[in-house]
Design an enzyme around this catalytic site. Sequence first.
Site, PDB file in Angstrom:
ATOM      1  N   GLY A  10       0.825  -1.207   0.000  1.00 30.99           N
ATOM      2  CA  GLY A  10       0.000   0.000   0.000  1.00 30.99           C
ATOM      3  C   GLY A  10       0.860   1.259   0.000  1.00 30.99           C
ATOM      4  O   GLY A  10       0.493   2.282  -0.582  1.00 30.99           O
ATOM      5  N   ASN A  11       2.021   1.169   0.632  1.00 30.25           N
ATOM      6  CA  ASN A  11       2.914   2.326   0.700  1.00 30.25           C
ATOM      7  C   ASN A  11       3.513   2.709  -0.641  1.00 30.25           C
ATOM      8  O   ASN A  11       4.011   3.818  -0.809  1.00 30.25           O
ATOM      9  CB  ASN A  11       4.041   2.059   1.680  1.00 30.25           C
ATOM     10  CG  ASN A  11       3.540   2.172   3.087  1.00 30.25           C
ATOM     11  OD1 ASN A  11       3.031   3.203   3.480  1.00 30.25           O
ATOM     12  ND2 ASN A  11       3.635   1.086   3.824  1.00 30.25           N
ATOM     13  N   LYS A 128     -10.282  -8.949   9.126  1.00 23.61           N
ATOM     14  CA  LYS A 128      -9.570  -7.928   8.348  1.00 23.61           C
ATOM     15  C   LYS A 128     -10.223  -6.561   8.547  1.00 23.61           C
ATOM     16  O   LYS A 128     -11.359  -6.339   8.108  1.00 23.61           O
ATOM     17  CB  LYS A 128      -9.623  -8.345   6.876  1.00 23.61           C
ATOM     18  CG  LYS A 128      -9.086  -7.339   5.922  1.00 23.61           C
ATOM     19  CD  LYS A 128      -7.588  -7.411   5.818  1.00 23.61           C
ATOM     20  CE  LYS A 128      -7.057  -6.289   4.943  1.00 23.61           C
ATOM     21  NZ  LYS A 128      -5.650  -6.002   5.184  1.00 23.61           N
ATOM     22  N   LYS A 213      -3.666  -9.512  -0.106  1.00 24.01           N
ATOM     23  CA  LYS A 213      -2.985  -9.275  -1.388  1.00 24.01           C
ATOM     24  C   LYS A 213      -1.696 -10.086  -1.520  1.00 24.01           C
ATOM     25  O   LYS A 213      -1.309 -10.469  -2.624  1.00 24.01           O
ATOM     26  CB  LYS A 213      -2.721  -7.786  -1.616  1.00 24.01           C
ATOM     27  CG  LYS A 213      -1.557  -7.198  -0.836  1.00 24.01           C
ATOM     28  CD  LYS A 213      -0.469  -6.686  -1.747  1.00 24.01           C
ATOM     29  CE  LYS A 213       0.810  -6.331  -1.045  1.00 24.01           C
ATOM     30  NZ  LYS A 213       0.926  -6.086   0.348  1.00 24.01           N
ATOM     31  N   LYS A 275       2.818 -12.001   4.606  1.00 24.84           N
ATOM     32  CA  LYS A 275       3.916 -12.011   3.621  1.00 24.84           C
ATOM     33  C   LYS A 275       4.735 -13.292   3.780  1.00 24.84           C
ATOM     34  O   LYS A 275       5.092 -13.939   2.790  1.00 24.84           O
ATOM     35  CB  LYS A 275       4.818 -10.793   3.797  1.00 24.84           C
ATOM     36  CG  LYS A 275       4.092  -9.483   3.513  1.00 24.84           C
ATOM     37  CD  LYS A 275       5.057  -8.303   3.541  1.00 24.84           C
ATOM     38  CE  LYS A 275       4.315  -7.005   3.770  1.00 24.84           C
ATOM     39  NZ  LYS A 275       3.205  -6.769   2.853  1.00 24.84           N
TER      40      LYS A 275
END
Length: 316
Positions: A10-11, A128, A213, A275
Site C-alpha cells: 500500500g505504501n 480484516k 494481497k 507475507k
Amino acid sequence: MQRAVLALGGNAISPHASAGTAAEQTATIGLTMKAVAELVVEGWHVVLTHGNGPQVGNVLVKNELAKDVVPPVPLDWCVAQTQATIGFTAATALEWELAQRGHDAAVVPVVSRVLVSRDDPAWDHPTKPIGRGVDEAEARRRMAAGDQRWVDDGDRGWRRVVPSPRPLRSLDRTAIDLLLDDGAVVIANGGGGIPMVDAEDGPPRGVEAVVDKDLAAALLAQEIGAEVLAILTDVEGVAIDFGQPDQRWLGRVGVAELRRHAEAGQFRAGSMGPKVEAVCGFVERTGHRAAVGALDDAIGAVHGDVGTQVVAEESP
Ligand code: ADP
Ligand code: MG
C-alpha cells in the site's frame, strides 16, 4: 523468458504520511514504475499486483456519506474500482518509463477476480479491518443496524472487520497468460482480487470479503509459473525479534527455517505474517525463489541481491 511477480505494498501508492490525493498517488506510483521498467528492459516478463487498503477505505467513506443519495455498492465493487484507478495510473506511468528506455511493450491492467470457498473458516471469523475508524458509540450503532462486525483497532478507533478467505484460483488467469505470452506487462489481482464464490445455479457472485494481497500474489505467481515472487514493502525484509534491541534481518534463508520462525510467533498477523505465509507457500509449492524486500530496491530484490531471499533449501 523468465516471469516475475512483483507485489507492491500500500505504501507504494499512498504512504502513511501523505494525504493520498490523486496527484500524490500518481507521483508515488510513477517513481515505483522506474524500477519496474528497468526489469522489463532486462527481459523479465513482469506481472504487478498491488495493495489497495487506503484506496478502498476512501471508497467506503464515500459510500457512507452518500448513502441517502446513491445506493451504496458492495465491497467487491469497491475492490474493482480501486483496481481500475490504480491499474490505469500504473499502466500510464510504466508505458512512459518504457518508452523513455526505447522499449515498446503493452501494459495491461486486468480487472481481476479470485475464487474463494463458501466453506472457508474465515466466514465465521472476520479479522480484516477495513475503512476508517469511528468511535465506540458509532460502531455499536452500526452493529445494531445490520450484520456488520466492528472491533476496537487501538489508535485507529473502532473499525469494521470483514472475513479474509484464502484465494483458491485466479479467475482471470487464462487472460493473464495470453497477455504475458504476447509480451505484455500485466497488472492483476490488485487488492487481493475481487472475491467471488461459485453459485449453485448461475454465475459466480462477488462477496463481502477482502482477500489478502500477499496470498493472492503468491497464488498468481504459482499459477503462471513465475521464477520469482517479490513482495515489496516499506521495510528492508523480514526481521527476527522485530522492533526489539536484538532485532536481526534475515538475508538468504531456507523455507523450513522461515517456517520455524513463523511457528515461534515471530510475525504479526495483518502485516509481516501474511507475507511470510505467502512466500513460504510459493517456495514450498514451486521450489522457486521468493523475496520480501524494500520497494526502493525492487531490482535488487528480484535479482536476489537484497532483502530476505527465501529458497527451497539453504545450501550449506
Ligand atoms: P504492505 O502495505 O506492504 O503490505 P504491511 O504494513 O502490511 O505493508 O507490512 C509491512 C510492515 O510489517 C512493516 O512496516 C513492519 O512495521 C511490519 N512488521 C511486523 N513484523 C515484522 C517483522 N518481523 N519483520 C519486518 N517487518 C515487520
Ligand atoms: Mg499488508
